[in-house]
Design an enzyme around this catalytic site. Structure first.
Site, PDB file in Angstrom:
ATOM      1  CG  ASP A  97       6.951  29.036  -0.187  1.00 54.27           C
ATOM      2  OD1 ASP A  97       7.711  28.395   0.548  1.00 54.27           O
ATOM      3  OD2 ASP A  97       6.920  28.885  -1.426  1.00 54.27           O
ATOM      4  CG  ASP A 152       8.944  30.752   4.508  1.00 56.74           C
ATOM      5  OD1 ASP A 152      10.006  30.576   5.139  1.00 56.74           O
ATOM      6  OD2 ASP A 152       8.428  29.872   3.801  1.00 56.74           O
ATOM      7  CD  GLU A 200      11.058  29.990   8.912  1.00 54.34           C
ATOM      8  OE1 GLU A 200      10.213  29.527   9.686  1.00 54.34           O
ATOM      9  OE2 GLU A 200      11.227  29.577   7.748  1.00 54.34           O
TER      10      GLU A 200
END
Length: 167
Positions: A140, A8, A68
């Site tokens: 996160d 992420d 992502e």
């Protein structure tokens, strides 16, 4: 069995999470966060994140990586910096010859929760259900585990699509 690292991306804090997949069974391996020094120039911050991720990849030896995608917000400058961080982070698994898949945030949420516009709390709850031994160290790293779960769900269909595209 395949080991997947989910990432992420963030310039200040980047989450990472490693899972293993054996058939349809998912298992938690590890999660954590990478940090850059906000007082340093951008190039040094990107290097900090890249070096830390290389260390994580070397330690946990994943077979595949999932990242992502960057969402575009109203602050173009912040979006550009996030994109640069994402590029530096994608380079780490690529340098170690790992395939790197990319997933939109809504795709991750849909794969984990079943709804593309799920709230963070819903994602966290489902990650905990799917990976009961997960530590979920940071928000996160929880998101990074969700990215890894998403990849585990889609990787078979992605491989088939790649094979068909090459035919």
């Amino acid at each position: 069995m395949v080991r997947i690292i989910g990432i992420d991306p963030g310039l200040r804090n980047t989450g990472w999470g490693v899972i293993s997949q054996e058939g349809s069974r998912l298992s938690y391996v590890a999660d954590g966060a990478l940090h850059s020094d906000g007082e340093r120039p951008l190039a040094e911050r990107l290097l900090q994140l890249h070096a830390q991720l290389m260390d994580v990849i070397r330690e946990f030896e994943p077979d595949e990586a999932a990242v992502e995608e960057t969402f575009v917000n109203t602050d173009a400058r912040a979006t550009l910096k996030l994109g640069q961080a994402r590029g530096a982070l994608m380079l780490a698994p690529a340098m170690l010859n790992l395939p790197v898949a990319e997933y939109a945030p809504n795709t991750v949420k849909k794969a984990v929760v079943g709804a593309g516009h799920a709230e963070k709390d819903q994602v966290k709850h489902m990650v905990k259900l799917l990976l009961p031994k997960a530590r979920l160290r940071t928000a996160d790293s929880t998101d990074a585990l969700a990215v890894a779960i998403c990849h585990a769900h889609y990787r078979g269909s992605q491989r088939l699509a790649d094979v068909l595209a090459r035919s």
